[in-house]
Structures are given as structure tokens and as C-alpha cells.
Scaffold this motif. Sequence first.
Motif, PDB file in Angstrom:
ATOM      1  N   ALA A 366       0.749  -1.347  -0.014  1.00  0.00           N
ATOM      2  CA  ALA A 366       0.458  -0.058  -0.575  1.00  0.00           C
ATOM      3  C   ALA A 366       0.964   1.371  -0.409  1.00  0.00           C
ATOM      4  O   ALA A 366       0.367   2.388  -0.916  1.00  0.00           O
ATOM      5  N   MET A 367       1.850   1.300   1.051  1.00  0.00           N
ATOM      6  CA  MET A 367       2.540   2.217   0.799  1.00  0.00           C
ATOM      7  C   MET A 367       3.531   2.986  -0.505  1.00  0.00           C
ATOM      8  O   MET A 367       3.929   3.827  -0.682  1.00  0.00           O
ATOM      9  N   TYR A 368       3.758   1.834  -1.035  1.00  0.00           N
ATOM     10  CA  TYR A 368       5.135   1.406  -2.158  1.00  0.00           C
ATOM     11  C   TYR A 368       3.466   2.258  -3.641  1.00  0.00           C
ATOM     12  O   TYR A 368       4.105   2.930  -4.458  1.00  0.00           O
ATOM     13  N   ASN A 373       7.248   6.326   1.377  1.00  0.00           N
ATOM     14  CA  ASN A 373       7.795   5.767   3.062  1.00  0.00           C
ATOM     15  C   ASN A 373       8.638   4.734   1.673  1.00  0.00           C
ATOM     16  O   ASN A 373       8.266   3.455   2.863  1.00  0.00           O
ATOM     17  N   LEU A 374       8.936   5.029   1.372  1.00  0.00           N
ATOM     18  CA  LEU A 374       9.872   3.641   1.222  1.00  0.00           C
ATOM     19  C   LEU A 374      10.519   2.760   1.484  1.00  0.00           C
ATOM     20  O   LEU A 374      11.085   1.246   1.196  1.00  0.00           O
ATOM     21  N   LYS A 375      11.364   3.200   2.028  1.00  0.00           N
ATOM     22  CA  LYS A 375      12.496   3.347   3.484  1.00  0.00           C
ATOM     23  C   LYS A 375      11.073   1.707   4.069  1.00  0.00           C
ATOM     24  O   LYS A 375      11.598   0.787   4.413  1.00  0.00           O
ATOM     25  N   THR A 402      11.918  -3.698  -4.106  1.00  0.00           N
ATOM     26  CA  THR A 402      13.335  -3.037  -3.689  1.00  0.00           C
ATOM     27  C   THR A 402      13.865  -2.575  -4.934  1.00  0.00           C
ATOM     28  O   THR A 402      14.564  -1.665  -4.786  1.00  0.00           O
ATOM     29  N   ARG A 403      12.716  -3.241  -5.989  1.00  0.00           N
ATOM     30  CA  ARG A 403      13.422  -1.899  -7.821  1.00  0.00           C
ATOM     31  C   ARG A 403      13.779  -0.942  -7.360  1.00  0.00           C
ATOM     32  O   ARG A 403      14.348  -0.096  -7.420  1.00  0.00           O
TER      33      ARG A 403
END
Length: 419
Positions: A366-368, A373-375, A402-403
Motif C-alpha cells: 500500500a505504501m509502495y 515511505n519506501l524505506k 526493492t527495485r
Amino acid sequence: MTPKFSSKEIHFLKTDSDETLAGPPETYYSDLVHARTGQIQNFEQRLEKAKIPGKNFFCSVVRISGDLTQERLEKARDVFEACFESLLGKKSGQTKAKTSGNRGLWESLDERSFILAFWDYTQKRKAENLITSLKEKISSSLETRILMGAALSPFHDFSRSETMANALKAIDHAAFFGPDHLVYFDAVSLNISGDRLYQLKMYEKAVQEYQKGLELEPKNINLINSLGVCYGVTGDLDRAMEEFEKARDLSPGEIMVIYNMGLIHQIRENADKAVIYMKKAHALNPEIFEVELLLGQLLLKQKQHDNARTHLEAALELDPESGPATRMMGELFLELKDAVRAGQEFNKAVKINPSDGAALSGYAKAMYDQGKNLKIALTFARKSLVLEPDNLIFKARLEEITRSWEKAEQNREPGIKSA
């Protein structure tokens, strides 16, 4: 992609052995049979050696309830001994401790519970009156409530030692009614004993208890259903379905049986039949959490989003703190491309259960999808895979995040640290 429910989250339905029962006992005396305590072994050996005219005897377990001082607990043994001697009509001056004379014997199990056997009575009714009298005398002498379970021998095909065990199961049965009851061993006692063994994951012994109970009451729906559940949790789905079908034929409107039949189809990945049974269960009672939860999950898998949402919302009304239902709502909103609402639901699910791998993975996704907030998303995605290393959906999400993270790091201006 919608993760499947964990097997720990989908359960067969069982009821209390009798809907009138108030609740389980704090201590299960039937556990003593399996623990083989010294007191139990000693009493069992003495009972086996006893010369019992006519082979008829009663075995009873007595527990003194209530908050008693240590002084009164110490008095309890003397009171029990005196009442037992009175019950047997023994003359003053005869041997007292753990009497094993011509009419009975007894043993203390702990400071507030005792087991006894007695014989030499002419009629069953008189023996039952003696047991009631014993209960009343001990209660009056100690000014407290008395819990009792009793078993008769001969009864069915139970041996002497099994009769002792039956008395222990009977007092567990009595405890469900509260601290001032007397219960005689019956099929419900065996259902309770089987349920206790099921709780302890002693499934083979639980099956034996349910089967023995069905010898006493062949049409007992709870026993048949419980036997089916035992087969189900051990993976014998064919035998489980046979038992559920027997129960359904006896009681077509029994919701737990209909649900369990649907669950068998769900386990076998026959979703269409599972939905049919869950809808039948819902029609019988729309306020059963397990039914609404599983029906919502099945409909979500079939992409029936509106219907799935209806049932998941119903499940959450019944149990607002359900992690699985909250997480499934998150999965639903992911499929509806509402990443913001999905993130909110997954956030709740993770707070309810920080070790829910599916909720962590879904929250990361959901964040992606929101591009923020990718970290944190990467951290959650990694943790989900630690919890469930073989989950292909979690792996795919981690690779995707990750990509994106690596690409963002490569495009970041030199000298600017990542958040």
C-alpha cells in the motif's frame, strides 16, 4: 494477488458440550488420569484389589469450593473422613485413615479434593441418596459449597479403573455448572473430556472419547460434530466429512455443521461449494463471526468485491479487534486500487498483530502504491518474508519495492541523505 488465510486463522466450529453449560473449570481433574499422579495410581491399585460383592460400586470425586483459610482446609480432611465414615455406617474406633474395609475406600487428591468408592448398597437410588447426603454433610460442616462428580459401575463396558476416570470426568462436567453441583457421568462428560484432550492437541485420545460418547448417545450432534472436527484438524478430510454429513442428516439446520462442511470444501480448494455452504450458514445465522470472515475471504478471492466487503464489515462488527478481518479489508482495498484506505486497514492489522506477515506485506504494498515511505515499506516487506520465507506473493512484493527503492537511491542527488 490475495494471500490465503493461514491455517491458524480458519477454524472448525465446535460448541460447548451442552449449551446450558456456564463455562470451563479452572482445573480439569481428568488431567490427573493422563498425568498418572501418585494419588491416582494408589487409589486405582486399591480399587482393583478391593473385594466388592456383586461388583456394583459408586466412585465419586469431591471438591471443596470457596475461599477457605489454611486452618479450615486442614479441617476439611477430618470433616471428609468423618462424613465418609458416617456414610458407611462404621462404628467408632475402627480404622479411619484411607478406609479400605468391607464397604469402601478413599484417597485425598489435594488439600481440598478427595476421591472415594463405596459399595454394599441394595439399590442404586439408595446409593445416590448417600452421595447427596455426603455432599450436604460436608457442605454444612465446612459452611461452603461442594462440587461432586460420580460414576456407577458396572456401566456400559467400563472397567473399575475406567469408572474412577469417569468420576474425574464427571466432576469436570459438574464444574461447568458452577461450584455447588453434583453430576453423574454420561455422554456429555465424555464430550467435555474429549474437548479437553482436543485442547491439549491429544487428538487420537480425543477421538476415542468422542467415539465412546457416541456408544452411549449415537445421535448426539455435538459428539458427532466434535469427532468430525478432530478428523479435520488431523487431515483426514474424508472421515471428517462423513461425520459432518451424519450430523447434518440428523439436524439440517445446525449452523456449526454446515459451516464445517463448507470449510472442508475450502480446504480442498473447492471455492464454489464452500461459498454455497457459507451462504447457507449465513442464512441460518448472520451473526457468526467465523461464517462472515470465511465468506468474505471466499468472495474476495472470487473478485466479488462488494459482497466480500459486506461480509468482512459484518465480521468486524462482531469482532472489531480481529486482525485477519482487518487485514482482509486491506487486501480488498488494494484490489480496488484504493491504496490510502488499504494502508489504513493494514496499519490497524499490524497494530493488532505485529507478527502478521500478510498484513506487513500488504502495508508495504500500500505504501509502495502511494509512492511514499519506501524505506519503511522495504523494512515491512523484508520482515514479512522472514515470517513466511516461502510465500511467493511476499517475495514478489519485496522484489518490486526493492527495485523501486534502488532506482530512487540511484536518482537521488549526491550529498542528500535518504530519509
